[in-house]
Design an enzyme around this catalytic site. Sequence first.
Site, PDB file in Angstrom:
ATOM      1  N   HIS A 216      -1.744 -10.399   0.123  1.00 44.04           N
ATOM      2  CA  HIS A 216      -0.975 -10.093   0.202  1.00 44.04           C
ATOM      3  C   HIS A 216       0.047 -10.052   1.277  1.00 44.04           C
ATOM      4  O   HIS A 216       1.885  -9.488   1.113  1.00 44.04           O
ATOM      5  CB  HIS A 216      -1.010  -8.471  -0.517  1.00 44.04           C
ATOM      6  CG  HIS A 216      -1.061  -7.547  -0.137  1.00 44.04           C
ATOM      7  ND1 HIS A 216      -2.518  -7.062   0.553  1.00 44.04           N
ATOM      8  CD2 HIS A 216      -0.899  -6.545   1.226  1.00 44.04           C
ATOM      9  CE1 HIS A 216      -2.722  -6.288   0.743  1.00 44.04           C
ATOM     10  NE2 HIS A 216      -1.429  -5.832   1.027  1.00 44.04           N
TER      11      HIS A 216
ATOM     12  N   ASP B 212      -8.569 -10.910  -1.713  1.00 40.62           N
ATOM     13  CA  ASP B 212      -7.543 -10.723  -0.890  1.00 40.62           C
ATOM     14  C   ASP B 212      -6.960 -11.283   0.394  1.00 40.62           C
ATOM     15  O   ASP B 212      -6.953 -10.319   0.968  1.00 40.62           O
ATOM     16  CB  ASP B 212      -7.042  -8.779  -1.324  1.00 40.62           C
ATOM     17  CG  ASP B 212      -5.341  -8.964  -0.794  1.00 40.62           C
ATOM     18  OD1 ASP B 212      -5.345 -10.032  -0.417  1.00 40.62           O
ATOM     19  OD2 ASP B 212      -4.738  -8.136  -1.253  1.00 40.62           O
TER      20      ASP B 212
ATOM     21  N   SER C 190      -3.647  -3.062   5.836  1.00 37.84           N
ATOM     22  CA  SER C 190      -3.853  -4.564   5.126  1.00 37.84           C
ATOM     23  C   SER C 190      -4.335  -5.659   6.191  1.00 37.84           C
ATOM     24  O   SER C 190      -4.054  -5.996   7.642  1.00 37.84           O
ATOM     25  CB  SER C 190      -2.849  -4.851   4.591  1.00 37.84           C
ATOM     26  OG  SER C 190      -3.051  -4.185   3.212  1.00 37.84           O
TER      27      SER C 190
HETATM   28  N1  ARG Z   1      -1.732  -1.623  -2.645  1.00 35.56           N
HETATM   29  C1  ARG Z   1      -2.394  -2.909  -1.373  1.00 35.56           C
HETATM   30  C2  ARG Z   1      -0.784  -2.270  -0.061  1.00 35.56           C
HETATM   31  O1  ARG Z   1      -0.636  -0.967  -0.300  1.00 35.56           O
HETATM   32  C3  ARG Z   1      -1.744  -3.657  -1.466  1.00 35.56           C
HETATM   33  C4  ARG Z   1      -0.697  -4.173  -1.853  1.00 35.56           C
HETATM   34  C5  ARG Z   1      -0.260  -5.470  -2.542  1.00 35.56           C
HETATM   35  N2  ARG Z   1      -0.948  -5.677  -4.094  1.00 35.56           N
HETATM   36  C6  ARG Z   1      -0.173  -5.886  -5.385  1.00 35.56           C
HETATM   37  N3  ARG Z   1      -0.446  -6.114  -6.385  1.00 35.56           N
HETATM   38  N4  ARG Z   1       1.232  -5.153  -5.361  1.00 35.56           N
HETATM   39  O2  ARG Z   1      -0.585  -2.690   0.890  1.00 35.56           O
HETATM   40  N1  GLU Z   2      -2.549  -2.456   1.056  1.00 33.60           N
HETATM   41  C1  GLU Z   2      -2.490  -1.506   1.987  1.00 33.60           C
HETATM   42  C2  GLU Z   2      -1.439  -2.361   3.284  1.00 33.60           C
HETATM   43  O1  GLU Z   2      -0.669  -3.267   3.111  1.00 33.60           O
HETATM   44  C3  GLU Z   2      -3.261  -1.062   2.831  1.00 33.60           C
HETATM   45  C4  GLU Z   2      -3.966  -0.210   1.716  1.00 33.60           C
HETATM   46  C5  GLU Z   2      -3.411   1.290   2.493  1.00 33.60           C
HETATM   47  O2  GLU Z   2      -2.709   1.563   2.543  1.00 33.60           O
HETATM   48  O3  GLU Z   2      -4.697   2.265   3.020  1.00 33.60           O
HETATM   49  O4  GLU Z   2      -1.540  -2.442   4.313  1.00 33.60           O
END
Ligand code: ARG
Ligand code: GLU
Length: 721
Positions: free
Chosen positions: A86, A222, A656
């Site tokens: 991502h 990921d 991330s």
């Molecule tokens: N929650 C993760 C973060 O904050 C992954 C986000 C990307 N994935 C998604 N399904 N939108 O970045």
């Molecule tokens: N998916 C998140 C990012 O892009 C990390 C998840 C979080 O917020 O801990 O940094």
Amino acid sequence: MKTKIFIITVILSLFINLSHAGEGMWLPLLLSQLNEKEMRDMGMKITAEDIYSVNHSSLKDAIVLFGGGCTGELVSAQGLLLTNHHCGYGNIQKHSSLEHDYLTNGFWAQRMEEELPNPGLSVTFLVRMEEVTVQTLKGVNDKMSQKMRDSIVVANNKVLVKAAINGTHYSAQVKSFFGGNQYYLFVSETFTDVRLVGAPPSNIGKFGGDTDNWMWPRHTGDFSMFRIYANKENKPAEYSKNNVPYQPAKHLTVSLKGVKEGDFTFVYGFPGTTQEYLPSYAVDMTALQDNPIAIGLRQQRLDIIDKAMDGDRLTRLQYSAKAASIANYWKKMIGETRGIKRLDAIEKKQAFERDFQKWAQSNTEKNAEYGQLLPSFGTIYSAFVPVNNAYTYLTEGLLGIELVRFANSYANLVKQCADKSKTEADIKKTAEQLISSAVAFYKNYNTNVDKQLFEALMATYTLSCESSMQVSVVKETAAKYKGSIPAWSNDLYKKTMFADSVRLLSFLSGFERGDVRKIEKDPAYILATGVYSYMLNSFAPIVNSFNASNDSLQRLYMAAQMEMQPEKRFYPDANSTLRVAYGNVKSFQPADAVEYKWFTTLDGIMQKENPDIYDYKVEPKLKELYNLRDYGRYADADKSMHVAFIASNHTTGGNSGSPVLNADGQLIGINFDRCWEGTMSDLMYDPDQCRNISLDIRYCLFIIDKMAGAKRLVDEMTVVE
Ligand code: ARG
Ligand code: GLU
């Protein structure tokens, strides 16, 4: 008198050691002083000096800030880098088309020559950091206004930065810590030739999609791979065919040993923002006012976009990255607000504030300094909440309409046309730049989808945003259409040239100064500039003045909290600087009678498989390997293929892609998310519920090697079994 002393002792002892193992994002520079002993007690076998050193190469030399908002880590002597799928998503998408759909099918460069350049993408290494509080605050005193203080700080920092980078190709920055009570200088080195090496297909890299996002049990592969290129001197250089793979001072050793429950782990990366030391009023505003408004508006956008994507492949390509980014914080905010409620975080803050008030009033001197802090917070927040709500309706609502953002980007051209000092050639040049950004915009734009967004968001805005704080041009135009949003939108999307690529591009191609009238008269342009100028003229002064008062109160409150709890080890809020979080691999109980195990396996992917649901399609080749249980050396001792694991490391957005390391400092995983139940950790950490989610590095290598057949990349790495 005696009872008073007694009360104070009781209060103090309550707050000593409030920070929990797992909580905190620590400065690498201070690990030896603050954390090393605890880390070693928890099982770490390396030293703080191995993690961060200015004297010799250390793990920090293998960590980069990736593309501004993520973290990446070097895994070979040839500049090979791992981050999340991502995090690479935007760039993978830019290389994708219906003919070469790398997003859907994955991409693997078979040779270095096939690695794809990504203009605009950069990675940044930290060269060194240093505390500069005394220098930054020179000439500052407690009597001066926040504005005065800020301007002295800015001027001092300019001098520090200049001295730090003098004669080098480095850049530097001074960052504020603990609300402006401490300052650190960061010297860094940025590389701009960063090429895409590989990405798994979306049904691996984004398996579970937004349905599983922020959730456990998780099965998302990921990750994506890039390579840093440098000039022949191993120094940063703009993209060139002649550049060569960068040779880092350090790259991580990859461990195939896997993890067990209870194992020590740490996460090394660039967490973006946390706010752990706010007063209850601020948490109340975020969790109970702001989040619900934003959640509702994002829900409306997602309903429309998801439906459009379901029916059409092109729309899916155009909108999937947009949808992912809207959905991501939509879901985060839901989790955060729930977590705040469940943890009674506001009540906990209020209880602390009662004790704080007693402490602050315990003598006249303190009372003079801190006695009015909390009441002042109360006053400024109660005045600000309604403004903030209206502001959120604007940013999450009106700015959710793409036409509004796009049309506003023509304000600069309009300004130039009115400026006598600009020549026809200047104006032509601007128009040409606008052509190329318009082409990029329309590549991912569907007028019909945007029109639906307009209707839904505008209806909510005019209905729910406090009327006295609605953008004037919106109020006036809605009134002109007698409140009929559909009538307004039919007219708008028919009349504006900004919703029609053919019209706009032909208009721009022969653009001359006199044509500016057409822009100024365009209804989308009028709406867009009305919205932005309302932000600038009506909101910004109030927001800025709130921020100034809040910053100065928060600085004092932070200092007071530290003074009140002299035994407590404080960690600074995240601010996109390099940090270490450490904890243990750990299961948890998200709800009554539910137990979450600490790892997931490939079996779970097969259980989730559903060919009818986009998020749960399984890559056929993966199924083949699963059926043969052909995992090679990447299988766990239990013979299964581990996919992801959770631990109590305190992480946030920006982490991330961060490497997750074991007691020996070897790479065992890539951080990519947090468990939903614990997403309030940006405001308050709960050791029972807060878990970071990491991809098991063995699954990542298995995909590269067995699935993609890109063994050349694994061979480049330093792997220990
Ligand atoms: N929650 C993760 C973060 O904050 C992954 C986000 C990307 N994935 C998604 N399904 N939108 O970045
Ligand atoms: N998916 C998140 C990012 O892009 C990390 C998840 C979080 O917020 O801990 O940094």
